[in-house]
Write an enzyme that holds these catalytic residues in place. Sequence first.
Site, PDB file in Angstrom:
ATOM      1  N   PRO A  78      20.164 -12.103  39.077  1.00  0.00           N
ATOM      2  CA  PRO A  78      20.183 -11.488  37.747  1.00  0.00           C
ATOM      3  C   PRO A  78      18.767 -11.218  37.263  1.00  0.00           C
ATOM      4  O   PRO A  78      17.850 -12.005  37.516  1.00  0.00           O
ATOM      5  CB  PRO A  78      20.868 -12.546  36.868  1.00  0.00           C
ATOM      6  CG  PRO A  78      21.547 -13.474  37.817  1.00  0.00           C
ATOM      7  CD  PRO A  78      20.742 -13.455  39.074  1.00  0.00           C
ATOM      8  N   LYS A  79      18.602 -10.097  36.588  1.00  0.00           N
ATOM      9  CA  LYS A  79      17.287  -9.751  36.018  1.00  0.00           C
ATOM     10  C   LYS A  79      17.259 -10.181  34.560  1.00  0.00           C
ATOM     11  O   LYS A  79      17.902  -9.561  33.710  1.00  0.00           O
ATOM     12  CB  LYS A  79      17.030  -8.256  36.146  1.00  0.00           C
ATOM     13  CG  LYS A  79      15.611  -7.873  35.735  1.00  0.00           C
ATOM     14  CD  LYS A  79      15.366  -6.390  35.926  1.00  0.00           C
ATOM     15  CE  LYS A  79      13.910  -6.045  35.669  1.00  0.00           C
ATOM     16  NZ  LYS A  79      13.412  -6.541  34.381  1.00  0.00           N
ATOM     17  N   PHE A  80      16.521 -11.246  34.282  1.00  0.00           N
ATOM     18  CA  PHE A  80      16.457 -11.774  32.935  1.00  0.00           C
ATOM     19  C   PHE A  80      15.552 -10.917  32.058  1.00  0.00           C
ATOM     20  O   PHE A  80      14.574 -10.330  32.524  1.00  0.00           O
ATOM     21  CB  PHE A  80      15.949 -13.220  32.951  1.00  0.00           C
ATOM     22  CG  PHE A  80      16.997 -14.210  33.371  1.00  0.00           C
ATOM     23  CD1 PHE A  80      17.622 -15.014  32.439  1.00  0.00           C
ATOM     24  CD2 PHE A  80      17.368 -14.341  34.699  1.00  0.00           C
ATOM     25  CE1 PHE A  80      18.600 -15.917  32.806  1.00  0.00           C
ATOM     26  CE2 PHE A  80      18.343 -15.236  35.091  1.00  0.00           C
ATOM     27  CZ  PHE A  80      18.963 -16.033  34.140  1.00  0.00           C
TER      28      PHE A  80
END
Length: 306
Positions: free
Chosen positions: A22-24
């Site tokens: 996931p790209k925070f």
Amino acid sequence: MHVALAAAVRTLPRGAGLAYEPKFDGHRMVIVRTADDVVLQARSGRIVTSAFPDLAAAALQLPAATVLDGEVVVWHAGRTDFALVQRRAAATAARAAVLAQSLPASYAAFDVLELAGLDLRARPYERRRALLVDLLLPLGPPLQPVPMTTDPELAATWYETLPASGIEGLVVKRLDQAYPAGRRGWQKLRHTDVRDAAVVGYTGTPRRPLALVLVLPVGDETPLVSSPLTAALRAEVAAELASRTATATATATAAATPTAPAPATVTAIGLGEVPFRPLDPPLTAEVRYTSTRHPPPEVLRLRSDL
């Protein structure tokens, strides 16, 4: 330290040997655990240790001579809040201690570059990932490894369901890949049509920038003037310009005095030729724009992460 970067893609990469994270939505940060202390460094190279005393204290648990790459985020109402991360990053040392209590930061680590003095950057991502998990899981929050899967179907599910938590997309890496320092060796898939643009200058003054001069990632690379900046963005750009000036002044010598770039002009939609102050090196900003470039590009925020 040059961090790895990611190139934008429009569809989910699939194939053997890929990992998905996931790209925070936060600020890129490198944690350096020295022999005696902790140093927190932004992607720009700016030292931000004093702004995040809670993370600095937690990182003292790491072995000496350990370096992590990741994203600092602030959770609020069940989702990450980028505005709150900006608030933390801009805090004075005195204010940072108060905010660390009311707006605690979390660190989503996605790579370990050095572990107890051993340089891991040439090792494959799969091995670095295993070492990262082994290192951080016993410690627990606020230092945590980001989730990872090699299942593209699960990654697709993450992509569709996690935006409600403030996750802005996915980062895709090869399992056999060394750490691509300073290169766009990873891939990123975002939900939004917003794109990164190079900020090559600004209008107004360093203390009160009015708009940014942008080179969009499409078209003929002709610089364009953005729509007027919001008050929050004016303050953020002014702080970045002040930081650059302070750094240049601190490193200047009598034999090498920094020289400001010469003023230039750019054509602005509806305004004709507009003077602006160039930036070297450029910044990166998230912008919303149409293919016809009308109205002018809207700057949403400066980028300091992937």
